[in-house]
Design a protein around this motif. Structure first.
Motif, PDB file in Angstrom:
ATOM      1  N   MET A   1       0.659  -1.195  -0.148  1.00  0.00           N
ATOM      2  CA  MET A   1      -0.051  -0.060   0.111  1.00  0.00           C
ATOM      3  C   MET A   1       0.712   1.179   0.053  1.00  0.00           C
ATOM      4  O   MET A   1       0.385   2.334  -0.042  1.00  0.00           O
ATOM      5  CB  MET A   1      -0.857   0.128   1.360  1.00  0.00           C
ATOM      6  N   GLY A   2       2.010   1.002  -0.008  1.00  0.00           N
ATOM      7  CA  GLY A   2       2.979   2.207   0.095  1.00  0.00           C
ATOM      8  C   GLY A   2       4.369   1.851   0.758  1.00  0.00           C
ATOM      9  O   GLY A   2       4.462   0.808   1.109  1.00  0.00           O
ATOM     10  N   GLY A   3       5.419   2.666   0.981  1.00  0.00           N
ATOM     11  CA  GLY A   3       6.533   2.533   1.500  1.00  0.00           C
ATOM     12  C   GLY A   3       7.666   2.951   0.570  1.00  0.00           C
ATOM     13  O   GLY A   3       7.594   3.395  -0.396  1.00  0.00           O
ATOM     14  N   ASP A   4       8.819   2.691   1.110  1.00  0.00           N
ATOM     15  CA  ASP A   4       9.906   2.922   0.191  1.00  0.00           C
ATOM     16  C   ASP A   4       9.813   2.256  -1.302  1.00  0.00           C
ATOM     17  O   ASP A   4       9.211   1.127  -1.351  1.00  0.00           O
ATOM     18  CB  ASP A   4      11.449   2.482   1.016  1.00  0.00           C
ATOM     19  N   HIS A   5      10.372   2.881  -2.354  1.00  0.00           N
ATOM     20  CA  HIS A   5      10.265   2.312  -3.510  1.00  0.00           C
ATOM     21  C   HIS A   5      11.400   2.599  -4.612  1.00  0.00           C
ATOM     22  O   HIS A   5      12.210   3.380  -4.163  1.00  0.00           O
ATOM     23  CB  HIS A   5       8.977   2.737  -4.166  1.00  0.00           C
ATOM     24  N   ASN A   6      11.317   2.266  -5.701  1.00  0.00           N
ATOM     25  CA  ASN A   6      12.217   2.308  -6.700  1.00  0.00           C
ATOM     26  C   ASN A   6      12.224   3.731  -7.290  1.00  0.00           C
ATOM     27  O   ASN A   6      11.103   4.198  -7.122  1.00  0.00           O
ATOM     28  CB  ASN A   6      12.177   1.239  -7.949  1.00  0.00           C
ATOM     29  N   PRO A   7      13.103   4.506  -7.754  1.00  0.00           N
ATOM     30  CA  PRO A   7      13.082   5.774  -8.144  1.00  0.00           C
ATOM     31  C   PRO A   7      12.314   5.825  -9.324  1.00  0.00           C
ATOM     32  O   PRO A   7      11.961   7.044  -9.793  1.00  0.00           O
ATOM     33  CB  PRO A   7      14.832   6.357  -8.442  1.00  0.00           C
ATOM     34  N   VAL A   8      12.251   5.128 -10.150  1.00  0.00           N
ATOM     35  CA  VAL A   8      11.370   4.879 -11.504  1.00  0.00           C
ATOM     36  C   VAL A   8       9.931   4.290 -11.185  1.00  0.00           C
ATOM     37  O   VAL A   8       9.702   3.245 -10.507  1.00  0.00           O
ATOM     38  CB  VAL A   8      12.038   3.928 -12.496  1.00  0.00           C
ATOM     39  N   TRP A   9       8.869   5.250 -11.389  1.00  0.00           N
ATOM     40  CA  TRP A   9       7.684   4.694 -11.342  1.00  0.00           C
ATOM     41  C   TRP A   9       7.130   3.623 -12.327  1.00  0.00           C
ATOM     42  O   TRP A   9       7.536   3.851 -13.360  1.00  0.00           O
ATOM     43  CB  TRP A   9       6.592   6.018 -11.057  1.00  0.00           C
ATOM     44  N   GLN A  10       5.987   3.204 -11.991  1.00  0.00           N
ATOM     45  CA  GLN A  10       5.430   2.379 -13.089  1.00  0.00           C
ATOM     46  C   GLN A  10       4.594   3.277 -13.931  1.00  0.00           C
ATOM     47  O   GLN A  10       3.767   3.815 -13.268  1.00  0.00           O
ATOM     48  CB  GLN A  10       4.662   1.133 -12.633  1.00  0.00           C
ATOM     49  N   ASN A  11       4.587   3.289 -15.256  1.00  0.00           N
ATOM     50  CA  ASN A  11       3.449   3.834 -16.099  1.00  0.00           C
ATOM     51  C   ASN A  11       2.033   3.609 -15.704  1.00  0.00           C
ATOM     52  O   ASN A  11       1.873   2.422 -15.496  1.00  0.00           O
ATOM     53  CB  ASN A  11       3.805   3.748 -17.495  1.00  0.00           C
ATOM     54  N   CYS A  12       1.581   4.689 -15.189  1.00  0.00           N
ATOM     55  CA  CYS A  12       0.127   4.411 -14.658  1.00  0.00           C
ATOM     56  C   CYS A  12      -0.869   5.447 -15.283  1.00  0.00           C
ATOM     57  O   CYS A  12      -2.018   5.616 -14.630  1.00  0.00           O
ATOM     58  CB  CYS A  12       0.033   4.723 -13.142  1.00  0.00           C
ATOM     59  N   ASP A  13      -0.776   5.606 -16.672  1.00  0.00           N
ATOM     60  CA  ASP A  13      -1.841   6.494 -17.443  1.00  0.00           C
ATOM     61  C   ASP A  13      -2.716   5.550 -17.890  1.00  0.00           C
ATOM     62  O   ASP A  13      -2.734   5.646 -19.236  1.00  0.00           O
ATOM     63  CB  ASP A  13      -1.043   7.352 -18.277  1.00  0.00           C
ATOM     64  N   GLY A  14      -3.569   4.802 -17.264  1.00  0.00           N
ATOM     65  CA  GLY A  14      -4.381   4.016 -17.691  1.00  0.00           C
ATOM     66  C   GLY A  14      -3.597   2.694 -18.434  1.00  0.00           C
ATOM     67  O   GLY A  14      -4.314   2.149 -19.517  1.00  0.00           O
ATOM     68  N   HIS A  15      -2.640   2.142 -17.671  1.00  0.00           N
ATOM     69  CA  HIS A  15      -1.857   1.221 -18.386  1.00  0.00           C
ATOM     70  C   HIS A  15      -2.535  -0.523 -18.003  1.00  0.00           C
ATOM     71  O   HIS A  15      -2.813  -0.288 -16.636  1.00  0.00           O
ATOM     72  CB  HIS A  15      -0.658   1.098 -17.942  1.00  0.00           C
ATOM     73  N   VAL A  16      -2.730  -1.468 -18.937  1.00  0.00           N
ATOM     74  CA  VAL A  16      -2.915  -2.647 -18.562  1.00  0.00           C
ATOM     75  C   VAL A  16      -1.771  -3.547 -18.789  1.00  0.00           C
ATOM     76  O   VAL A  16      -1.353  -3.678 -19.842  1.00  0.00           O
ATOM     77  CB  VAL A  16      -4.237  -3.066 -19.637  1.00  0.00           C
ATOM     78  N   TYR A  17      -1.331  -4.186 -17.816  1.00  0.00           N
ATOM     79  CA  TYR A  17      -0.184  -5.056 -17.983  1.00  0.00           C
ATOM     80  C   TYR A  17      -0.753  -6.769 -17.761  1.00  0.00           C
ATOM     81  O   TYR A  17      -1.757  -6.988 -16.895  1.00  0.00           O
ATOM     82  CB  TYR A  17       0.846  -4.767 -16.797  1.00  0.00           C
ATOM     83  N   ASP A  18       0.039  -7.379 -18.570  1.00  0.00           N
ATOM     84  CA  ASP A  18      -0.537  -8.892 -18.701  1.00  0.00           C
ATOM     85  C   ASP A  18       0.515  -9.440 -17.901  1.00  0.00           C
ATOM     86  O   ASP A  18       0.039 -10.747 -17.779  1.00  0.00           O
ATOM     87  CB  ASP A  18      -0.722  -9.335 -20.092  1.00  0.00           C
ATOM     88  N   ALA A  19       1.281  -8.977 -17.278  1.00  0.00           N
ATOM     89  CA  ALA A  19       2.347  -9.710 -16.168  1.00  0.00           C
ATOM     90  C   ALA A  19       2.431  -9.074 -15.061  1.00  0.00           C
ATOM     91  O   ALA A  19       2.203  -7.934 -15.002  1.00  0.00           O
ATOM     92  CB  ALA A  19       3.634 -10.084 -17.165  1.00  0.00           C
ATOM     93  N   PRO A  20       2.534  -9.764 -13.928  1.00  0.00           N
ATOM     94  CA  PRO A  20       2.923  -9.194 -12.812  1.00  0.00           C
ATOM     95  C   PRO A  20       4.013  -8.246 -12.592  1.00  0.00           C
ATOM     96  O   PRO A  20       4.912  -8.161 -13.483  1.00  0.00           O
ATOM     97  CB  PRO A  20       3.509 -10.338 -11.795  1.00  0.00           C
ATOM     98  N   LEU A  21       3.798  -7.063 -11.970  1.00  0.00           N
ATOM     99  CA  LEU A  21       4.794  -6.193 -11.891  1.00  0.00           C
ATOM    100  C   LEU A  21       5.629  -5.962 -10.692  1.00  0.00           C
ATOM    101  O   LEU A  21       5.589  -6.713  -9.741  1.00  0.00           O
ATOM    102  CB  LEU A  21       3.918  -4.788 -11.659  1.00  0.00           C
ATOM    103  N   GLN A  22       6.833  -5.332 -10.953  1.00  0.00           N
ATOM    104  CA  GLN A  22       7.625  -5.320  -9.624  1.00  0.00           C
ATOM    105  C   GLN A  22       7.069  -4.382  -8.468  1.00  0.00           C
ATOM    106  O   GLN A  22       6.558  -3.267  -9.139  1.00  0.00           O
ATOM    107  CB  GLN A  22       9.013  -4.530  -9.856  1.00  0.00           C
ATOM    108  N   ASN A  23       6.765  -4.692  -7.263  1.00  0.00           N
ATOM    109  CA  ASN A  23       6.364  -4.067  -6.365  1.00  0.00           C
ATOM    110  C   ASN A  23       6.963  -2.656  -6.315  1.00  0.00           C
ATOM    111  O   ASN A  23       6.033  -1.502  -6.230  1.00  0.00           O
ATOM    112  CB  ASN A  23       6.406  -4.680  -4.906  1.00  0.00           C
ATOM    113  N   GLU A  24       8.207  -2.426  -6.350  1.00  0.00           N
ATOM    114  CA  GLU A  24       8.938  -1.404  -6.176  1.00  0.00           C
ATOM    115  C   GLU A  24       8.580  -0.133  -7.123  1.00  0.00           C
ATOM    116  O   GLU A  24       8.486   0.872  -6.545  1.00  0.00           O
ATOM    117  CB  GLU A  24      10.263  -1.520  -5.932  1.00  0.00           C
TER     118      GLU A  24
END
Length: 198
Positions: free
Chosen positions: A80-103
């Protein structure tokens, strides 16, 4: 007409006073601005009314926001939050077919995204419904999450809702309340130009 009557009707320019409309207008505007600013600050510090109205909502406070390399051990799944990778996952209405890296996904949450995850094997009509919602909503992303303990989970920074069915009306309630919602540490920060692959 007597002399005293004429004196009463005559205006004395030395004692005549005009209403200071400029000053009154100025201080009225300043007062209104102060009231609006205080009201806005109060509303920002109040807990979201969604916290009370969305049944089953879990809230977590005191989440770290540091940028780190490597993996992070999160105490919720999905995090739900916490420390994370400096690069964000694109989130502009993105649908991914595979699991994402939590960070990377957590960094998107920090920017105001809602991350919708589902357990693999979700019925095709439910998955299509989620894909439609995410494709039409900025600051959202969708991905499978194999270790998830519910069929569908909606996660924003510090907020999470686990659901049995994608057609649950709380999906829309959650999106309205928490996409760039009041819980967001960096509302409106970039949701594109980050990591575009799982």
């Amino acid at each position: 007409m007597s002399k005293s009557a004429r004196n009463k009707t005559a205006k004395n320019v030395l004692t005549q006073r005009e209403v200071p409309w400029g000053g009154i207008a100025f201080f009225t505007v300043i007062g209104l601005v102060a009231v609006i600013a205080i009201g806005y600050a109060y509303l920002q510090t109040r807990p979201s009314s969604a916290d009370d109205s969305i049944k089953g909502l879990v809230t977590k406070d005191g989440l770290g926001r540091g940028h780190v390399a490597g993996t992070v051990e999160y105490d919720t799944d999905p995090p739900m939050g916490g420390d994370h990778n400096p690069v964000w996952q694109n989130c502009d209405g993105h649908v991914y077919d595979a699991p994402l890296q939590n960070e990377h996904a957590v960094h998107a949450l920090e920017h105001g995204a809602v991350w919708i995850t589902y357990r693999p094997g979700l019925a095709a009509d439910q998955l299509a419904s989620l894909k439609s919602k995410v494709s039409g909503t900025d600051y959202t992303l969708l991905s499978p999450y194999p270790s998830e303990d519910s069929p569908v989970t909606l996660t924003a920074w510090g907020k999470q809702l686990k659901l049995q069915n994608a057609s649950d009306p709380r999906v829309d309630e959650f999106l309205r309340a928490f996409v760039k919602g009041p819980q967001t540490p960096e509302p409106g920060a970039a949701c594109s130009g980050g990591k575009d692959t799982p």
